[in-house]
Design a protein around this motif. Structure first.
Motif, PDB file in Angstrom:
ATOM      1  N   TYR A 184     -21.143  -0.423  51.262  1.00  0.00           N
ATOM      2  CA  TYR A 184     -21.898  -0.365  50.004  1.00  0.00           C
ATOM      3  C   TYR A 184     -21.126  -1.069  48.886  1.00  0.00           C
ATOM      4  CZ  TYR A 184     -24.487   1.610  46.047  1.00  0.00           C
ATOM      5  OH  TYR A 184     -25.222   1.774  44.900  1.00  0.00           O
ATOM      6  N   LEU A 185     -19.833  -0.806  48.813  1.00  0.00           N
ATOM      7  CA  LEU A 185     -19.015  -1.413  47.770  1.00  0.00           C
ATOM      8  C   LEU A 185     -18.935  -2.928  47.929  1.00  0.00           C
ATOM      9  CD1 LEU A 185     -16.124   1.218  47.639  1.00  0.00           C
ATOM     10  CD2 LEU A 185     -17.707   0.693  45.773  1.00  0.00           C
ATOM     11  N   GLU A 186     -18.803  -3.368  49.156  1.00  0.00           N
ATOM     12  CA  GLU A 186     -18.697  -4.815  49.407  1.00  0.00           C
ATOM     13  C   GLU A 186     -19.957  -5.555  48.974  1.00  0.00           C
ATOM     14  OE1 GLU A 186     -17.789  -5.158  53.523  1.00  0.00           O
ATOM     15  OE2 GLU A 186     -15.737  -4.394  53.299  1.00  0.00           O
ATOM     16  N   LYS A 187     -21.102  -4.914  49.114  1.00  0.00           N
ATOM     17  CA  LYS A 187     -22.351  -5.541  48.677  1.00  0.00           C
ATOM     18  C   LYS A 187     -22.330  -5.833  47.182  1.00  0.00           C
ATOM     19  CE  LYS A 187     -25.341  -3.471  52.198  1.00  0.00           C
ATOM     20  NZ  LYS A 187     -26.476  -2.536  52.448  1.00  0.00           N
ATOM     21  N   HIS A 188     -21.613  -4.997  46.453  1.00  0.00           N
ATOM     22  CA  HIS A 188     -21.527  -5.154  44.998  1.00  0.00           C
ATOM     23  C   HIS A 188     -20.202  -5.780  44.574  1.00  0.00           C
ATOM     24  CE1 HIS A 188     -25.225  -2.905  44.140  1.00  0.00           C
ATOM     25  NE2 HIS A 188     -24.881  -2.106  45.128  1.00  0.00           N
ATOM     26  N   LYS A 189     -19.436  -6.270  45.574  1.00  0.00           N
ATOM     27  CA  LYS A 189     -18.174  -6.963  45.301  1.00  0.00           C
ATOM     28  C   LYS A 189     -17.206  -6.071  44.522  1.00  0.00           C
ATOM     29  CE  LYS A 189     -20.407 -11.503  45.307  1.00  0.00           C
ATOM     30  NZ  LYS A 189     -20.653 -12.765  44.560  1.00  0.00           N
ATOM     31  N   ARG A 190     -17.124  -4.818  44.971  1.00  0.00           N
ATOM     32  CA  ARG A 190     -16.222  -3.848  44.355  1.00  0.00           C
ATOM     33  C   ARG A 190     -15.365  -3.195  45.437  1.00  0.00           C
ATOM     34  NH1 ARG A 190     -14.762  -2.589  39.312  1.00  0.00           N
ATOM     35  NH2 ARG A 190     -14.656  -0.415  39.989  1.00  0.00           N
ATOM     36  N   SER A 191     -14.188  -2.735  45.053  1.00  0.00           N
ATOM     37  CA  SER A 191     -13.327  -1.990  45.972  1.00  0.00           C
ATOM     38  C   SER A 191     -13.404  -0.495  45.729  1.00  0.00           C
ATOM     39  CB  SER A 191     -11.869  -2.450  45.837  1.00  0.00           C
ATOM     40  OG  SER A 191     -11.397  -2.251  44.517  1.00  0.00           O
ATOM     41  N   ARG A 192     -13.902  -0.100  44.539  1.00  0.00           N
ATOM     42  CA  ARG A 192     -14.061   1.317  44.203  1.00  0.00           C
ATOM     43  C   ARG A 192     -15.304   1.510  43.351  1.00  0.00           C
ATOM     44  NH1 ARG A 192      -8.511   0.613  43.356  1.00  0.00           N
ATOM     45  NH2 ARG A 192      -8.897   0.223  41.141  1.00  0.00           N
ATOM     46  N   PHE A 193     -15.786   2.748  43.314  1.00  0.00           N
ATOM     47  CA  PHE A 193     -16.877   3.106  42.417  1.00  0.00           C
ATOM     48  C   PHE A 193     -16.312   3.276  41.014  1.00  0.00           C
ATOM     49  CE2 PHE A 193     -18.419   4.302  46.552  1.00  0.00           C
ATOM     50  CZ  PHE A 193     -19.772   4.015  46.501  1.00  0.00           C
ATOM     51  N   HIS A 194     -17.091   2.881  40.030  1.00  0.00           N
ATOM     52  CA  HIS A 194     -16.637   3.072  38.655  1.00  0.00           C
ATOM     53  C   HIS A 194     -16.493   4.558  38.338  1.00  0.00           C
ATOM     54  CE1 HIS A 194     -18.441  -1.007  38.499  1.00  0.00           C
ATOM     55  NE2 HIS A 194     -17.529  -1.240  37.574  1.00  0.00           N
ATOM     56  N   LEU A 195     -17.462   5.347  38.784  1.00  0.00           N
ATOM     57  CA  LEU A 195     -17.476   6.778  38.501  1.00  0.00           C
ATOM     58  C   LEU A 195     -17.921   7.542  39.737  1.00  0.00           C
ATOM     59  CD1 LEU A 195     -17.355   9.225  36.515  1.00  0.00           C
ATOM     60  CD2 LEU A 195     -19.741   8.693  35.914  1.00  0.00           C
ATOM     61  N   CYS A 196     -17.155   8.557  40.088  1.00  0.00           N
ATOM     62  CA  CYS A 196     -17.507   9.433  41.207  1.00  0.00           C
ATOM     63  C   CYS A 196     -17.689  10.846  40.660  1.00  0.00           C
ATOM     64  CB  CYS A 196     -16.411   9.406  42.261  1.00  0.00           C
ATOM     65  SG  CYS A 196     -16.651  10.552  43.635  1.00  0.00           S
ATOM     66  N   THR A 197     -18.761  11.520  41.058  1.00  0.00           N
ATOM     67  CA  THR A 197     -18.986  12.903  40.677  1.00  0.00           C
ATOM     68  C   THR A 197     -18.935  13.774  41.923  1.00  0.00           C
ATOM     69  OG1 THR A 197     -21.400  12.686  40.837  1.00  0.00           O
ATOM     70  CG2 THR A 197     -20.396  12.286  38.688  1.00  0.00           C
ATOM     71  N   CYS A 198     -18.315  14.933  41.782  1.00  0.00           N
ATOM     72  CA  CYS A 198     -18.183  15.865  42.902  1.00  0.00           C
ATOM     73  C   CYS A 198     -18.372  17.274  42.351  1.00  0.00           C
ATOM     74  CB  CYS A 198     -16.820  15.701  43.560  1.00  0.00           C
ATOM     75  SG  CYS A 198     -16.569  16.743  45.012  1.00  0.00           S
ATOM     76  N   PHE A 199     -19.582  17.784  42.459  1.00  0.00           N
ATOM     77  CA  PHE A 199     -19.936  19.084  41.901  1.00  0.00           C
ATOM     78  C   PHE A 199     -20.011  20.139  43.008  1.00  0.00           C
ATOM     79  CE2 PHE A 199     -22.113  15.945  39.109  1.00  0.00           C
ATOM     80  CZ  PHE A 199     -21.462  16.222  37.917  1.00  0.00           C
ATOM     81  N   ALA A 200     -19.170  21.170  42.898  1.00  0.00           N
ATOM     82  CA  ALA A 200     -19.248  22.337  43.786  1.00  0.00           C
ATOM     83  C   ALA A 200     -19.190  21.976  45.263  1.00  0.00           C
ATOM     84  CB  ALA A 200     -20.515  23.137  43.481  1.00  0.00           C
ATOM     85  N   VAL A 201     -18.272  21.113  45.616  1.00  0.00           N
ATOM     86  CA  VAL A 201     -18.088  20.696  47.007  1.00  0.00           C
ATOM     87  C   VAL A 201     -16.733  21.141  47.553  1.00  0.00           C
ATOM     88  CG1 VAL A 201     -17.838  18.681  48.524  1.00  0.00           C
ATOM     89  CG2 VAL A 201     -19.631  18.715  46.792  1.00  0.00           C
ATOM     90  N   THR A 202     -15.716  21.193  46.701  1.00  0.00           N
ATOM     91  CA  THR A 202     -14.347  21.415  47.165  1.00  0.00           C
ATOM     92  C   THR A 202     -14.197  22.704  47.972  1.00  0.00           C
ATOM     93  OG1 THR A 202     -13.813  22.413  45.016  1.00  0.00           O
ATOM     94  CG2 THR A 202     -13.291  20.073  45.320  1.00  0.00           C
ATOM     95  N   MET A 203     -14.851  23.785  47.547  1.00  0.00           N
ATOM     96  CA  MET A 203     -14.699  25.062  48.245  1.00  0.00           C
ATOM     97  C   MET A 203     -15.190  24.984  49.684  1.00  0.00           C
ATOM     98  SD  MET A 203     -16.307  28.829  47.367  1.00  0.00           S
ATOM     99  CE  MET A 203     -17.998  28.394  47.814  1.00  0.00           C
ATOM    100  N   TRP A 204     -16.333  24.322  49.903  1.00  0.00           N
ATOM    101  CA  TRP A 204     -16.910  24.278  51.236  1.00  0.00           C
ATOM    102  C   TRP A 204     -16.032  23.473  52.184  1.00  0.00           C
ATOM    103  CZ3 TRP A 204     -19.998  28.060  51.368  1.00  0.00           C
ATOM    104  CH2 TRP A 204     -20.751  28.411  50.246  1.00  0.00           C
ATOM    105  N   VAL A 205     -15.460  22.394  51.689  1.00  0.00           N
ATOM    106  CA  VAL A 205     -14.531  21.619  52.509  1.00  0.00           C
ATOM    107  C   VAL A 205     -13.272  22.443  52.773  1.00  0.00           C
ATOM    108  CG1 VAL A 205     -13.061  19.566  52.576  1.00  0.00           C
ATOM    109  CG2 VAL A 205     -15.406  19.398  51.722  1.00  0.00           C
ATOM    110  N   HIS A 206     -12.790  23.134  51.764  1.00  0.00           N
ATOM    111  CA  HIS A 206     -11.578  23.940  51.885  1.00  0.00           C
ATOM    112  C   HIS A 206     -11.769  25.060  52.909  1.00  0.00           C
ATOM    113  CE1 HIS A 206      -8.075  25.903  49.405  1.00  0.00           C
ATOM    114  NE2 HIS A 206      -7.671  25.441  50.589  1.00  0.00           N
TER     115      HIS A 206
END
Length: 248
Positions: A132-154
């Motif tokens: 996805y990033l390569e299509k937009h010629k980027r190596s990273r997303f400008h902004l990433c949001t992560c809401f209420a996910v950390t606990m479930w992974v933990h």
């Protein structure tokens, strides 16, 4: 994060801490987007200097559920310019049924895309997100949001999974907007799972990272992931802090 099991117990749809992976088919009925949007500045993109220039602005929403918050945040940040904007949002969740629901109700299909993806599957997520990033010629997303996910992974992947998630998010983003569930939510999730007669989370009793989870997340991001805390937007009605980090 959501579960791969699409047959969710009816009690779990009413209880925000019962499902094994945080899979709630009616999640936004008990935690509507406004609970977060009220804390996030409408001028966030402008404040971060992401509204200048002509190149697309890429935003990633990790664990997007049925997409309600993703779409609401997209509109919140763009206001009257929501249609035809240079902002492109990619939301993903590992529950394919929720992704289908998100796609069906997506009002901006040219700018918002939803895909099924498990962030803990390093190989798959690397291939998919890099593409996805390569299509937009980027190596990273400008902004990433992560809401209420950390606990479930933990809970499902242990301390190592928790730290790996944070490192993965940091590697993907210039700016990271993070909402980590507090420790009391861990205890509630484990208790509610037991009430349903299901097995306890595999890693719950063995977790060494406990207490102030937002502080733990911030410390790991700053010490090990080349991120720094830029701003706290305060706490939601569920007493969860929204923290904005940036790449050093």
């Amino acid at each position: 994060m959501e579960t791969q099991d699409s047959h969710v117990n009816s009690d779990e749809t009413k209880d925000p801490g019962a499902a094994t992976y945080g899979n709630f088919i009616n999640y936004y009925t008990f935690n509507p987007p406004e609970n977060r949007l009220g804390l996030i500045p409408e001028a966030l993109l402008e404040n971060l200097g992401l509204d200048s220039g002509d190149e697309p602005v890429l935003m990633l929403d990790v664990g997007c559920n049925s997409g309600d918050l993703s779409v609401a945040l997209y509109k919140h940040l763009l206001g009257k310019n929501a249609s035809g904007s240079k902002l492109h949002l990619l939301g993903f969740d590992l529950d394919q049924d929720l992704i289908l629901r998100a796609e069906a109700s997506n009002p901006f299909p040219r700018n918002i895309q939803f895909i099924p993806l498990d962030i803990t599957d390093d190989a798959e997520s690397q291939i998919c997100l890099s593409s996805y990033l390569e299509k937009h010629k980027r190596s990273r997303f400008h902004l990433c949001t992560c809401f209420a996910v950390t606990m479930w992974v933990h809970l499902n992947h242990g301390d190592t999974g928790f730290k790996s998630l944070l490192a993965r998010l940091a590697s993907l983003s210039d700016y990271l907007l993070l909402e980590a569930q507090p420790w009391k939510c861990y205890r509630s999730a484990a208790r509610r799972l037991r009430k349903l007669g299901r097995s306890d989370f595999d890693h719950f009793k063995a977790l060494e990272i406990r207490g102030d989870m937002a502080a733990h997340a911030g410390q790991h991001l700053e010490k090990h992931c080349s991120m720094e805390l830029m701003q706290s937007f305060g706490n939601t009605s569920w007493d969860r802090s929204l923290l904005l980090f940036r790449r050093r």
